[in-house]
Design a protein around this motif. Structure first.
Motif, short mmCIF file in Angstrom:
data_model
loop_
_atom_site.label_atom_id
_atom_site.label_comp_id
_atom_site.label_asym_id
_atom_site.label_seq_id
_atom_site.Cartn_x
_atom_site.Cartn_y
_atom_site.Cartn_z
N UNK A 1 73.92 39.42 12.75
CA UNK A 1 74.02 40.85 12.46
C UNK A 1 74.47 41.62 13.69
N UNK A 2 75.46 42.49 13.50
CA UNK A 2 75.97 43.30 14.59
C UNK A 2 76.99 42.61 15.48
N UNK A 3 77.39 41.38 15.14
CA UNK A 3 78.35 40.64 15.95
C UNK A 3 79.59 40.32 15.12
N UNK A 4 80.77 40.40 15.75
CA UNK A 4 81.98 39.95 15.07
C UNK A 4 82.50 38.70 15.79
N UNK A 5 83.44 37.97 15.19
CA UNK A 5 83.92 36.73 15.81
C UNK A 5 84.46 36.91 17.22
N UNK A 6 85.17 38.02 17.46
CA UNK A 6 85.72 38.24 18.80
C UNK A 6 84.61 38.35 19.84
N UNK A 7 83.52 39.02 19.49
CA UNK A 7 82.40 39.16 20.44
C UNK A 7 81.71 37.82 20.67
N UNK A 8 81.57 37.02 19.62
CA UNK A 8 80.94 35.70 19.77
C UNK A 8 81.80 34.81 20.67
N UNK A 9 83.11 34.84 20.46
CA UNK A 9 84.02 34.05 21.29
C UNK A 9 83.98 34.55 22.73
N UNK A 10 83.96 35.86 22.93
CA UNK A 10 83.93 36.42 24.29
C UNK A 10 82.67 36.02 25.03
N UNK A 11 81.55 35.96 24.30
CA UNK A 11 80.27 35.64 24.94
C UNK A 11 80.10 34.14 25.21
N UNK A 12 80.55 33.31 24.25
CA UNK A 12 80.25 31.88 24.38
C UNK A 12 81.39 30.94 24.10
N UNK A 13 82.59 31.49 23.81
CA UNK A 13 83.73 30.63 23.56
C UNK A 13 83.63 29.91 22.23
N UNK A 14 84.51 28.93 22.05
CA UNK A 14 84.53 28.17 20.81
C UNK A 14 83.21 27.45 20.57
N UNK A 15 82.54 27.06 21.67
CA UNK A 15 81.26 26.35 21.54
C UNK A 15 80.21 27.20 20.82
N UNK A 16 80.35 28.51 20.90
CA UNK A 16 79.39 29.39 20.23
C UNK A 16 79.77 29.62 18.77
N UNK A 17 81.07 29.54 18.45
CA UNK A 17 81.50 29.84 17.08
C UNK A 17 81.55 28.59 16.20
N UNK A 18 81.86 27.43 16.80
CA UNK A 18 82.01 26.22 16.01
C UNK A 18 80.76 25.87 15.20
N UNK A 19 79.54 25.99 15.77
CA UNK A 19 78.36 25.70 14.96
C UNK A 19 78.24 26.58 13.72
N UNK A 20 78.74 27.81 13.81
CA UNK A 20 78.70 28.69 12.64
C UNK A 20 79.60 28.14 11.53
N UNK A 21 80.74 27.58 11.92
CA UNK A 21 81.63 26.95 10.93
C UNK A 21 80.96 25.71 10.34
N UNK A 22 80.39 24.89 11.23
CA UNK A 22 79.77 23.64 10.79
C UNK A 22 78.61 23.90 9.83
#
Length: 556
Positions: free
Chosen positions: A344-365
């Protein structure tokens, strides 16, 4: 719609360099009179993909994909025949003529092309201004602060519109465009006092292109400080015009479609910078819908490029409703829908900026099916602190779980509901036997398995033998005529092979001549067999052996 003349298609085919078209997708190396490389249609380590520039054909000896340059673009870019022809005609500067085109339709087409050129010139102007103008320095700094590099900004042609009222207007007039052209493309508008001026001023510009990369309009982000009376909306899109329709546009689709087709999935987000961030992080199959509402037209386009759609929309109520609506649309198409649970309150660009692909990939998985998403949403919204609240929650989720087919997914839903409501599983199972009081949501179908590899591996010996015999006939020419004359439909297992046998018997000297354009299955088989001919044994005796094998199978 009028079709393009055969002469136009023939001139286009002559102008196309198939090695250049294919070489843009896979590295090719010369091998005699042909070129070889790794197949772009299946994973392999040893090259089995062959391109014959003389015949203007490609063929993979591994997965058996084949075709000409137009077909290659259709397969790799997820385009239909018309779209592929138009894209290649633009690329190679070939003018296409339509058969029996109505004069009024032709006039409209020329006006459309004229205004598309205006949008392209304006895009180039915005691009230059973004990179060169001092006024755009703040915009460049803003994009850099969001972690977006020069390469991705240039790939998506990000620009900046000057704050002056008439920069685009004056430049367009110098190039021979009228105020009507500017108004009809959404670049200009008129004030109540009758003054004509640029619609976009002092904004970061995101070109909105169709699946061929033609700019149809713009999305523009304001650089004014919040609270500034002159700010206007934070984001301003091109107004609906004869060219631009927001409901049909997917930002970044022209850059995402190849990667999406290869990966079998497309990731749908809400914002322009979300797409840029995901692409830069290594997920080029991302597109944006410019808001939370996914339309029927957009879903149709997504279904053309991938079999699985991942939705990464806001976790607020509007985003949740959009996902359920998308599920209902996906139900009517051969598309599996997965929901990425966004913090909540986060968009993909912010997640990538904070943690890179390593932070977004688990969300896809950990993406959920739509039924699971819907059930979790209902449970989160429920009051589970009382017995009555839990009973109401069970009443809410029961039709959702009932819409899930029997199997592992339904068992998992039962366990989830039982855990959250703190009731035994058998209570949930008993409740599921009751008739639902409302229709279950569409989109409950589980993801379709990828059967492409299984289909390729299931080609049996019989079909291979039929292909190989006809390929030997192509190789040996006149020596094969007696055998072809003795064959009949009973010797072949498919209609396309039977038709090609008849065609080959009449065209042994030139097997690809005279193939009917309205029989794509026959054309594909013919190309494949002609490409296989070079691999057949040189001995004429092999023809007789091949014929005898076919005849024995026919008798059996």
């Amino acid at each position: 719609m009028a079709l393009y003349t055969q002469d136009s298609i023939d001139r286009l085919k002559q102008a196309i360099d198939i090695t250049e078209v294919v070489g843009a997708r896979t590295e090719l190396r010369r091998a005699g009179g042909r070129y070889q490389g790794l197949c772009p249609f299946h994973d392999e380590r040893t090259p089995s993909f062959s391109v014959n520039p003389e015949l203007n054909l490609f063929y993979c000896f591994g997965c058996h994909e084949s075709g000409d340059a137009i077909g290659f673009v259709q397969k790799t870019e997820a385009m239909d025949f018309r779209e592929a022809v138009e894209m290649l005609a633009d690329r190679y500067g070939v003018e296409l003529k339509k058969e029996n085109e109505d004069p009024e339709e032709e006039a409209k087409r020329r006006v459309f092309e004229h205004r598309i050129r205006l949008l392209e010139r304006t895009t180039q102007f915005y691009e230059r201004y973004f990179w060169e103008a001092q006024e755009a320095a703040e915009a460049r700094a803003y994009m850099a602060a969001r972690g977006l590099g020069d390469d991705v900004l240039k790939a998506y042609r990000v620009g900046f519109s000057p704050s002056a009222w008439d920069k685009v207007l004056l430049a367009a007039r110098r190039d021979g465009y009228t105020e009507e052209d500017l108004y009809s493309t959404g670049l200009g508008q008129r004030s109540q006092q009758g003054k004509f001026y640029d619609r976009f001023r002092g904004r970061i510009m995101f070109p909105l292109a169709d699946n061929r990369g033609r700019v149809l309009g713009f999305g523009a982000r304001s650089m004014k400080e919040p609270g500034d009376r002159r700010e206007g909306p934070k984001y301003l899109n091109t107004a609906e015009t004869g060219i631009f329709h927001k409901s049909r546009v997917l930002f970044g689709i022209h850059l995402a479609r190849t990667a999406a087709a290869k990966a079998g999935r497309v990731i749908v987000v809400e914002g322009y910078t979300d797409v840029l961030a995901l692409q830069q992080a290594g997920l080029p199959e991302a597109v944006a819908i410019m808001g939370t509402s996914l339309t029927e037209e957009q879903m149709a386009e997504l279904a053309r490029v991938a079999t699985t759609v991942y939705l990464a929309l806001d976790a607020d109520r509007a985003g949740q409703e959009a996902m359920l609506k998308a599920a209902r649309m996906a139900e009517t198409r051969d598309v599996a829908l997965r929901v990425i649970g966004m913090p909540e309150g986060k968009d993909p660009a912010e997640i990538i900026a904070d943690g890179g692909l390593e932070a977004f990939q688990p969300l896809i998985d950990n993406a959920m099916s739509v039924p699971e998403f819907a059930v979790r949403r209902a449970l989160v919204a429920a009051d589970l602190s009382t017995t009555l609240g839990r009973a109401n929650a069970l009443d809410d989720v029961r039709p959702l779980v009932q819409g899930v087919p029997e199997g592992p997914m339904r068992i998992e839903m039962v366990r989830l509901v039982g855990d959250r409501l703190n009731v035994p599983d058998h209570v949930i199972l008993t409740a599921l036997k009751e008739e639902p009081r409302r229709n279950p949501p569409n989109g409950s179908r589980p993801p379709r398995p990828d059967t492409g590899a299984a289909l390729i591996s299931s080609i049996d010996r019989l079909v291979r033998a039929e292909h190989e015999f006809l390929a030997m006939c192509v190789k040996h020419g006149a020596a094969a005529q007696p055998f072809l004359d003795r064959l009949n439909d009973d010797h072949f297992s498919s209609g396309a092979l039977r038709r090609f046998r008849v065609h080959l018997a009449a065209h042994l000297d030139s097997p690809l001549t005279g193939l009917p354009e309205d029989d794509p299955e026959l054309m594909a088989v013919a190309r494949e067999i002609v490409m296989q001919a070079e691999e057949q044994p040189p001995e004429v005796e092999a023809l007789q052996l091949g014929f005898l094998q076919l005849d024995l199978r026919r008798i059996d």
